[in-house]
Design a protein around this motif. Structure first.
Motif, PDB file in Angstrom:
ATOM      1  N   THR A   8      36.705  33.671  49.348  1.00 15.67           N
ATOM      2  CA  THR A   8      36.170  32.555  48.482  1.00 15.67           C
ATOM      3  C   THR A   8      37.313  31.678  47.773  1.00 15.67           C
ATOM      4  O   THR A   8      36.899  30.723  47.178  1.00 15.67           O
ATOM      5  N   GLY A   9      38.618  32.088  47.813  1.00 11.37           N
ATOM      6  CA  GLY A   9      39.728  31.406  47.048  1.00 11.37           C
ATOM      7  C   GLY A   9      39.951  30.158  47.728  1.00 11.37           C
ATOM      8  O   GLY A   9      39.534  29.920  48.956  1.00 11.37           O
ATOM      9  N   PRO A  10      40.826  29.277  47.297  1.00 11.89           N
ATOM     10  CA  PRO A  10      41.198  28.106  47.858  1.00 11.89           C
ATOM     11  C   PRO A  10      41.876  28.381  49.131  1.00 11.89           C
ATOM     12  O   PRO A  10      42.591  29.201  49.230  1.00 11.89           O
ATOM     13  N   ARG A  11      41.826  27.468  49.877  1.00  8.09           N
ATOM     14  CA  ARG A  11      42.336  27.464  51.318  1.00  8.09           C
ATOM     15  C   ARG A  11      43.488  26.332  51.379  1.00  8.09           C
ATOM     16  O   ARG A  11      43.158  25.429  50.851  1.00  8.09           O
ATOM     17  N   PRO A  12      44.492  26.242  52.048  1.00  7.25           N
ATOM     18  CA  PRO A  12      45.365  25.464  52.042  1.00  7.25           C
ATOM     19  C   PRO A  12      44.718  24.205  52.950  1.00  7.25           C
ATOM     20  O   PRO A  12      44.083  24.225  53.609  1.00  7.25           O
ATOM     21  N   GLU A  13      45.365  23.006  52.440  1.00 10.62           N
ATOM     22  CA  GLU A  13      44.661  21.935  53.080  1.00 10.62           C
ATOM     23  C   GLU A  13      45.060  21.531  54.643  1.00 10.62           C
ATOM     24  O   GLU A  13      44.107  21.504  55.103  1.00 10.62           O
ATOM     25  N   ARG A  14      46.224  22.005  55.037  1.00 11.66           N
ATOM     26  CA  ARG A  14      46.688  21.834  56.385  1.00 11.66           C
ATOM     27  C   ARG A  14      47.380  22.952  56.824  1.00 11.66           C
ATOM     28  O   ARG A  14      48.125  23.783  56.112  1.00 11.66           O
ATOM     29  N   SER A  15      47.135  23.239  57.996  1.00 11.63           N
ATOM     30  CA  SER A  15      47.862  24.376  58.805  1.00 11.63           C
ATOM     31  C   SER A  15      49.107  23.990  59.132  1.00 11.63           C
ATOM     32  O   SER A  15      49.373  22.757  59.495  1.00 11.63           O
ATOM     33  N   THR A  16      50.084  25.034  59.329  1.00 21.68           N
ATOM     34  CA  THR A  16      51.193  24.607  60.030  1.00 21.68           C
ATOM     35  C   THR A  16      51.047  24.619  61.587  1.00 21.68           C
ATOM     36  O   THR A  16      50.147  25.034  62.123  1.00 21.68           O
ATOM     37  N   ALA A  17      51.925  23.970  62.169  1.00 25.95           N
ATOM     38  CA  ALA A  17      51.993  23.971  63.546  1.00 25.95           C
ATOM     39  C   ALA A  17      51.930  24.803  64.209  1.00 25.95           C
ATOM     40  O   ALA A  17      51.093  25.264  65.373  1.00 25.95           O
ATOM     41  N   HIS A  18      52.389  26.030  63.844  1.00 29.78           N
ATOM     42  CA  HIS A  18      52.402  27.235  64.338  1.00 29.78           C
ATOM     43  C   HIS A  18      51.045  27.748  64.538  1.00 29.78           C
ATOM     44  O   HIS A  18      50.467  28.544  65.337  1.00 29.78           O
ATOM     45  N   ASP A  19      50.310  27.659  63.173  1.00 26.34           N
ATOM     46  CA  ASP A  19      49.084  28.243  63.070  1.00 26.34           C
ATOM     47  C   ASP A  19      47.982  27.432  63.893  1.00 26.34           C
ATOM     48  O   ASP A  19      47.343  28.145  64.727  1.00 26.34           O
ATOM     49  N   VAL A  20      48.216  26.253  64.084  1.00 31.66           N
ATOM     50  CA  VAL A  20      47.394  25.227  64.835  1.00 31.66           C
ATOM     51  C   VAL A  20      47.657  25.662  66.333  1.00 31.66           C
ATOM     52  O   VAL A  20      46.661  25.945  67.052  1.00 31.66           O
ATOM     53  N   ARG A  21      48.829  26.086  67.003  1.00 33.62           N
ATOM     54  CA  ARG A  21      48.974  26.368  68.169  1.00 33.62           C
ATOM     55  C   ARG A  21      48.374  27.635  68.563  1.00 33.62           C
ATOM     56  O   ARG A  21      47.718  27.957  69.614  1.00 33.62           O
ATOM     57  N   GLN A  22      48.604  28.598  67.501  1.00 31.31           N
ATOM     58  CA  GLN A  22      47.781  29.775  67.787  1.00 31.31           C
ATOM     59  C   GLN A  22      46.282  29.835  67.929  1.00 31.31           C
ATOM     60  O   GLN A  22      45.678  30.548  68.860  1.00 31.31           O
ATOM     61  N   ARG A  23      45.668  28.973  67.000  1.00 31.91           N
ATOM     62  CA  ARG A  23      44.097  28.595  67.216  1.00 31.91           C
ATOM     63  C   ARG A  23      43.924  27.944  68.660  1.00 31.91           C
ATOM     64  O   ARG A  23      43.098  28.208  69.130  1.00 31.91           O
ATOM     65  N   LEU A  24      44.850  27.134  68.769  1.00 30.16           N
ATOM     66  CA  LEU A  24      44.614  26.486  70.327  1.00 30.16           C
ATOM     67  C   LEU A  24      44.880  27.485  71.357  1.00 30.16           C
ATOM     68  O   LEU A  24      43.880  27.323  72.528  1.00 30.16           O
ATOM     69  N   GLU A  25      45.742  28.228  71.206  1.00 31.66           N
ATOM     70  CA  GLU A  25      45.882  29.275  72.418  1.00 31.66           C
ATOM     71  C   GLU A  25      44.736  30.220  72.473  1.00 31.66           C
ATOM     72  O   GLU A  25      44.291  30.572  73.695  1.00 31.66           O
ATOM     73  N   HIS A  26      44.130  30.677  71.249  1.00 32.69           N
ATOM     74  CA  HIS A  26      42.947  31.457  71.318  1.00 32.69           C
ATOM     75  C   HIS A  26      41.830  30.647  71.943  1.00 32.69           C
ATOM     76  O   HIS A  26      41.225  31.330  72.768  1.00 32.69           O
ATOM     77  N   ALA A  27      41.782  29.339  71.695  1.00 35.17           N
ATOM     78  CA  ALA A  27      40.412  28.675  72.323  1.00 35.17           C
ATOM     79  C   ALA A  27      40.709  28.730  73.648  1.00 35.17           C
ATOM     80  O   ALA A  27      39.795  28.609  74.298  1.00 35.17           O
ATOM     81  N   ARG A  28      41.802  28.240  74.289  1.00 35.74           N
ATOM     82  CA  ARG A  28      42.267  28.047  75.553  1.00 35.74           C
ATOM     83  C   ARG A  28      41.874  29.250  76.337  1.00 35.74           C
ATOM     84  O   ARG A  28      41.196  29.396  77.261  1.00 35.74           O
ATOM     85  N   SER A  29      42.416  30.432  75.725  1.00 32.31           N
ATOM     86  CA  SER A  29      42.178  31.627  76.367  1.00 32.31           C
ATOM     87  C   SER A  29      40.789  32.039  76.482  1.00 32.31           C
ATOM     88  O   SER A  29      40.360  32.819  77.560  1.00 32.31           O
ATOM     89  N   SER A  30      40.250  31.731  75.500  1.00 30.87           N
ATOM     90  CA  SER A  30      38.454  32.054  75.360  1.00 30.87           C
ATOM     91  C   SER A  30      38.035  31.289  76.607  1.00 30.87           C
ATOM     92  O   SER A  30      37.104  31.881  77.258  1.00 30.87           O
ATOM     93  N   ARG A  31      38.170  30.093  76.890  1.00 32.10           N
ATOM     94  CA  ARG A  31      37.844  29.278  77.699  1.00 32.10           C
ATOM     95  C   ARG A  31      38.096  29.701  79.133  1.00 32.10           C
ATOM     96  O   ARG A  31      37.041  29.643  80.064  1.00 32.10           O
ATOM     97  N   LEU A  32      39.356  30.002  79.327  1.00 32.01           N
ATOM     98  CA  LEU A  32      39.785  30.517  80.739  1.00 32.01           C
ATOM     99  C   LEU A  32      38.986  31.847  80.946  1.00 32.01           C
ATOM    100  O   LEU A  32      38.644  31.880  82.138  1.00 32.01           O
TER     101      LEU A  32
END
Length: 110
Positions: A8-32
């Protein structure tokens, strides 16, 4: 009952490029994985539902690849419609989205 402060605590406004790439890689892997499972069902290409699912998954994979390009060129998280920042919460749910909610709604109508 106590609530976990880390949830419930505050979340960072923007993710780092590394974090974004990890989420995108996970999304791509799931769809594949979904695409592979669909192909392994042995349904014919004439099956309307299977063809529709395959097309939708391939469309999301294209959106994911476009998101990687936006990360590389520094435009990730900026709405392609209004050029305003896409809310961080939306990007957490749909890391490959190119639009804010308002512009996504308008593009669906067009």
């Amino acid at each position: 009952m106590s609530v976990d402060a880390s949830l419930t605590g505050p979340r960072p406004e923007r993710s780092t490029a590394h974090d974004v790439r990890q989420r995108l890689e996970h999304a791509r892997s799931s769809r594949l994985t979904q695409l592979q499972a669909l192909q392994e069902t042995g349904q014919s290409a004439d099956d309307h539902l299977a063809a529709t699912q395959k097309s939708a998954i391939e469309g999301v994979l294209k959106e994911i690849e476009s998101a990687f390009t936006r990360v590389d060129n520094g435009t990730y998280g900026i709405c392609l419609g209004c050029r305003k920042p896409v809310p961080a919460e939306r990007l957490e749910i749909l890391p490959y989205t190119p639009h804010c909610v308002g512009c996504q709604g308008r593009s669906a109508v067009l």
